[in-house]
Design a protein around this motif. Structure first.
Motif: not given
Length: 279
Positions: A178-191, A232-238
């Protein structure tokens, strides 16, 4: 009788469907996707081999220092401050290599001129952000599955214990997927930020994927004797909360954090695209 033709603007859902069909076609028809699926499957095999024990006289593998193969998937208990990087060396490594894959996938859009052509005929920048986030989230979730397969094979080959609370394990795996969506959004933003600098975009994705920044912030908070459960929850997520003692609340947390990451990074990324030269 004169008849007037009415042209309706496509809805957001229709526009996203159109862009997703293109992005998924490109994803499935590039070796990049399958190479990274293979990398994800090989990672647990390499790590478990590095932890194998051998007979000093014969040189044959006699066992492994891993007591349980599922440690390769998630830690045993939720972590707030990661004491050493080894605690992060499980399925979270998918997000490191997934970030590199996203950088290459999006970087090709700019190198090939696809973005210039796209935004000439398709002005909605938010559609690009959403489509890329969803496509790359699917790719990383798929990498989680091949990583899981590689873990199982490694456990069988090295005869490592498979003892686990099945319910908690399933929730931990789902939480990371599920956290893949959050990480993908972060990486899209960085790019989007580093779109002109391909090497920098890959380095930034790798840096954030390793969790070094998150670990550093957590360590600072811990040293200051601060205890912010929300932070804590926001930084680490899953990334470290989805563990082998997970419950349904853990999964809900992962879903909430992943959606929050996706909303924040897509909104900010769209804002940047709308106010800058994207070519």
């Amino acid at each position: 009788m004169n008849k007037t033709l009415e042209f309706k603007n496509p809805s957001l859902i229709d526009r996203i469907k159109g862009m997703l069909s293109v992005d998924f076609y490109r994803l499935f028809h590039t070796p990049l996707f399958y190479i990274f699926l293979g990398i994800a499957a090989i990672i647990p095999a390499l790590v478990s081999m590095g932890m194998s024990t051998t007979d000093p006289t014969t040189g044959q593998i006699t066992g492994s220092s891993l007591e349980n193969i599922w440690i390769m998937v998630a830690v045993e208990k939720p972590l707030y401050v990661v004491n050493n990087i080894a605690e992060y060396a499980n399925m979270n490594m998918v997000f490191i290599f997934g970030g590199i894959m996203v950088s290459i996938f999006i970087g090709h859009d700019y190198k090939s001129g696809y973005v210039k052509q796209l935004f000439t005929t398709h002005a909605k920048k938010q559609d690009y952000m959403i489509s890329k986030s969803l496509t790359c989230a699917f790719a990383m979730a798929s990498m989680c599955l091949t990583y899981l397969l590689g873990t199982i094979v490694s456990g069988i080959v090295n005869q490592i214990s498979f003892s686990v609370n099945v319910g908690s394990l399933i929730i931990a795996i789902l939480g990371k997927m599920v956290m893949s969506l959050g990480w993908a959004s972060l990486y899209t933003f960085l790019n989007i930020i580093f779109r002109r600098y391909f090497g920098v975009s890959i380095a930034s994705s790798f840096f954030f994927g390793t969790g070094i920044l998150i670990i550093g912030v957590g360590a600072i908070i811990d040293s200051l004797s601060l205890n912010s459960s929300i932070l804590n929850l926001f930084l680490y997520g899953s990334s470290v909360n989805a563990c082998l003692s997970s419950n349904i609340l853990t999964l809900l947390t992962c879903i909430g954090v992943s959606l929050l990451w996706a909303i924040i990074y897509n909104v900010v990324g769209t804002y940047i695209l709308n106010r800058s030269d994207v070519y």
